[in-house]
Design an enzyme around this catalytic site. Structure first.
Site, mmCIF file in Angstrom:
data_model
loop_
_atom_site.group_PDB
_atom_site.id
_atom_site.type_symbol
_atom_site.label_atom_id
_atom_site.label_comp_id
_atom_site.label_asym_id
_atom_site.label_seq_id
_atom_site.Cartn_x
_atom_site.Cartn_y
_atom_site.Cartn_z
ATOM 1 N N ASN A 406 6.677 -3.308 -11.127
ATOM 2 C CA ASN A 406 6.034 -2.782 -10.212
ATOM 3 C C ASN A 406 6.202 -1.357 -9.750
ATOM 4 O OD1 ASN A 406 8.078 -2.496 -8.347
ATOM 5 N ND2 ASN A 406 7.213 -4.614 -7.337
ATOM 6 N N ILE A 407 5.488 -0.670 -8.978
ATOM 7 C CA ILE A 407 5.614 0.533 -8.770
ATOM 8 C C ILE A 407 6.989 1.025 -8.066
ATOM 9 C CG2 ILE A 407 2.975 1.112 -8.096
ATOM 10 C CD1 ILE A 407 3.710 0.936 -5.132
ATOM 11 N N CYS A 469 -2.991 -7.225 -13.332
ATOM 12 C CA CYS A 469 -1.912 -7.200 -12.539
ATOM 13 C C CYS A 469 -1.886 -7.564 -11.251
ATOM 14 C CB CYS A 469 -0.798 -5.726 -12.559
ATOM 15 S SG CYS A 469 -1.834 -4.442 -12.012
ATOM 16 N N SER A 470 -1.537 -6.919 -10.026
ATOM 17 C CA SER A 470 -1.875 -7.340 -8.815
ATOM 18 C C SER A 470 -3.072 -6.770 -8.413
ATOM 19 C CB SER A 470 -0.488 -6.958 -7.760
ATOM 20 O OG SER A 470 0.662 -7.443 -7.970
ATOM 21 N N GLY A 472 -4.806 -4.292 -9.867
ATOM 22 C CA GLY A 472 -5.662 -3.839 -11.056
ATOM 23 C C GLY A 472 -5.839 -2.584 -11.117
ATOM 24 N N ARG A 515 -0.530 7.529 -5.217
ATOM 25 C CA ARG A 515 0.716 7.466 -5.976
ATOM 26 C C ARG A 515 1.613 8.902 -6.123
ATOM 27 N NH1 ARG A 515 0.533 2.998 -5.027
ATOM 28 N NH2 ARG A 515 -0.200 1.354 -6.046
#
Length: 727
Positions: A406-407, A469-470, A472, A515
């Site tokens: 993940n991030i 993913c979570s 998207g 981000r």
């Protein structure tokens, strides 16, 4: 100005909420509770781009404090005052001349900026116009060109074309045609009401969204082509969708809303790329809201079943058209049958071979679900009301997990690799081991592997593939975009690559502001940690670099293009990568009307193009699917990017004595700026030979000078000896 805009600077990671604390953090030996120190002071600026630092000195504490407050005003305006970023300031004169609303000429004091940034409740894009400044896109300034125009791009892919059929003798040798399995969704998200982080125009299975009839006027309005120079182009686009609804149908909006409600952030499955000859296609979404109770959505199950059934019908039509059995057609529309099993196994290299190769029939699977998360993370999300699809409820589907972090894992690995490259005490003898220990190369391989497998399923197995993913918008943006680089030669051109980024990152809602933290300090997003900051797009560019570095002749751009693009992720020089969604850029902030375009800047530099690229040959080559082991085993550290500010020499560079003789082949020249030397790890044979010959000439000159000096010394000694003998 350049250091502020290009570095997007952090003052010791401090937030812009308190000027007193900022001054104490930014100046040496300063403390808010102590009297102002006397004597020279310093300011240390920490950049987001690769961990570089800049240090400035000032004659007094007052000067240092004033400089720091000015930097904070423009570098950290906060989410509600992004109009002070350089991207907006650079085009201010043009916008003002056109009668647009902009930020005031004199910025507010830091305290006012800090107070407004704490207001909250307003998105980053809404902030671009500033609080209380009216409609931010009420300007007649010329908008920059959109690279991704939805219907134009989907038409280029051939998604909505009727598929030519086979000859039917009983009907007088009539050629049967089959309608496209996919149809555009023009109304459901026209006002971004269905999903605010999706583009306004989407694509779904025809059996669900209906047979939308596109007339020339509606296509022009929906794509935005007819209003390219209209300052309110997005508003006109929205109104055209609304007025066209009686003739276009409602796209089964009720079912789409219920399907979206079952997905995180309302990001329901939608198509991003499709093969014009068969059912192979790439779809993207977010995770379903399964939860611990195993919740179900009949609409979501019906929607995915429709995707699989439409793709299967398209494959059967392609098989009939090519006079082969089921599974006997090729994705390119030729008359070749499926590649031999031995060849496919060679391509896979024993990587997930059972899932990739199978028996080739495709009878038991109509839709592949590729979850980018580790399975443990997907199962853990069930405790929060989310999770993953239960294939017992989704007929004709299979699901696989690909273990991409993940991030937070990405940010941790990125910080480690930066620290490694910047540390002057890093062991050179254990370099490769230390690089692998950062886990950054492993993440790059995982992403490349998942992208390659997505392209393999689409091209060879002709499956529709659903990637999520979570939420998207991170891993779900990386993997489909890379898969399209493998599949579509258009995206390997400069024009196509900009379209790809605008489509799968900008329009499909990768949160660049969240981000990258544009205009925000290090601690403004989540207390003591870095919140949602993560170099997701930089990681994507690293993956593209790996492909370009290994197969440069397939790309119109070179690695220097990617390097310069990576520097402008955090520069805030252009508005292209600002805000979190298409809606924020187009409707709220007016990015194209108020900022310059990064793609136009990159296209203006000829040194960023690959001189050996042959566009026609690239089109004929089509799909680029190399053996997977070859791709993964040649992954290397992008040293040009991460070693840019390193303490040690890790890349080839030009000797200072030769810089005046010729411009190096790896120097980027821009008419408006000084030459920017970009050291590349992959130089041509001609360049290497040229540098070698110049090195020979340099050392030859040095040797000749030394020989001449020795000759003169010997001559002087001989003369001295003769004089001594005469005496």
């Amino acid at each position: 100005t350049s250091s502020t805009s290009n570095g997007n600077l952090l003052t010791n990671g401090a937030a812009s909420g308190s000027n007193t604390n900022l001054a104490a953090a930014g100046t040496n030996n300063g403390a808010s509770s102590n009297p102002a120190p006397t004597g020279p002071q310093g300011i240390i600026l920490h950049g987001k781009d690769g961990g570089r630092t800049l240090q400035f000195s000032a004659l007094s504490y007052t000067d240092a404090q004033r400089a720091q407050e000015a930097l904070n005003t423009y570098a950290f305006p906060g989410r509600r005052n992004l109009g002070y970023l350089f991207a907006f300031e650079s085009r201010r004169a043009e916008v003002v001349a056109s009668g647009g609303n902009t930020a005031p000429q004199n910025p507010p004091p830091p305290a006012a900026a800090a107070a407004s940034s704490e207001g909250g409740g307003v998105g980053a894009a809404a902030a671009a116009g500033g609080a209380g400044r009216g409609n931010p896109i009420a300007t007649a300034a010329q908008p920059t060109r959109r690279r991704f125009v939805p219907l134009e791009e989907f038409e280029r892919q051939g998604l909505f074309h009727s598929r030519g059929g086979h000859i039917v003798p009983s009907l007088g040798d009539t050629a049967m045609t089959h309608s496209s399995p996919w149809a555009p969704i023009l109304n459901a998200n026209a006002n971004y009401g269905l999903c605010s982080t999706y583009p306004s125009v989407l694509v779904g299975p025809r059996s669900i969204v209906g047979d939308t009839t596109l007339n020339p006027t509606s296509v022009s309005d929906a794509t935005g082509s007819s209003s390219m120079n209209n300052p309110n182009s997005m508003h006109s686009t929205t109104s055209s969708h609304t007025s066209a609804s009686p003739s276009m149908g409602d796209n089964n909006i009720g079912l789409l809303r219920r399907c979206a409600a079952f997905r995180s952030e309302n990001r329901f499955p939608t198509l991003t790329w499709g093969n014009p000859h068969d059912g192979g296609s790439i779809w993207r979404s977010s995770q379903p809201k399964v939860g611990l109770q195993g919740n179900r959505s009949m609409e979501d199950e019906r929607y995915l079943a429709a995707i699989g059934e439409e793709a299967k019908r398209a494959n059967l039509a392609a098989d009939a058209r090519m006079e082969g059995g089921v599974g006997g057609g090729s994705a390119g529309g030729g008359k070749k049958k499926r590649a031999p099993i031995e060849f496919l196994r060679m391509l896979c290299g024993r990587n997930n071979e059972g899932d990739l190769v199978g028996d080739g029939s495709g009878a038991s699977c109509m839709l592949k679900i590729m979850d980018m998360r580790p399975k443990s993370a997907a199962m853990g999300n069930r405790t929060q009301g989310y999770g993953y699809e239960n294939t017992n409820n989704y007929r004709g589907t299979t699901i696989n997990f690909y273990g991409i972090g993940n991030i937070h894992a990405v940010r941790d690995a990125y910080q480690k690799v930066n620290a490694l490259c910047l540390n002057p005490n890093t062991s050179d003898l254990q370099w490769m081991q230390l690089v692998e220990n950062t886990n950054w190369p492993s993440m790059i391989r995982l992403i490349l592997s998942a992208s390659w497998q997505t392209a393999f399923h689409v091209h060879y197995n002709r499956f529709p593939v659903l990637v999520h993913c979570s939420h998207g918008w991170d891993r779900t943006s990386q993997v489909p975009a890379l898969a399209q680089l493998f599949l579509d030669p258009h995206y390997r051109t400069r024009e196509g690559f900009s379209t790809l980024v605008e489509k799968d990152f900008l329009s499909f809602g990768h949160p660049f502001h969240t981000r990258c933290g544009h205009g925000e300090g290090k601690n403004e997003q989540g207390g003591g940690d870095e919140g949602q900051l993560s170099p997701i797009f930089l990681q994507f560019l690293d993956c593209v670099f790996q492909i370009v570095n290994q197969f440069p002749d397939y790309f119109e751009f070179n690695t220097k293009y990617l390097l310069l693009l990576s520097e402008h992720i955090y520069s805030c020089r252009f508005g292209t990568l600002l805000c979190d969604s298409e809606r924020e850029r187009e409707v709220v902030a007016g990015i194209r009307q108020r900022t310059y375009c990064m793609w136009e800047y990159l296209d203006s530099i000829p040194e960023l193009a690959n001189p050996t690229f042959d566009k026609d040959a690239n089109e004929r080559a089509g799909v680029l699917l190399m053996p997977l082991p070859m791709l993964l085993r040649n992954v290397t550290l992008w040293i040009d990017r991460y070693g840019m500010y390193g303490a040690k020499a890790t890349v080839p560079c030009v000797p200072p004595s030769l810089r005046h003789m010729y411009p190096p082949m790896y120097a980027v020249q821009c008419p408006m700026e000084q030459a920017l030397v970009l050291h590349t790890t992959r130089n041509g044979v001609e360049g290497a030979l040229q540098r070698a010959m110049e090195d020979v000439e340099m050392w030859k000159g040095t040797a000749m000078a030394a020989l001449e000096e020795v000759k003169q010394l010997k001559k002087a000694q001989a003369e001295k000896k003769d004089e001594e003998e005469k005496q």
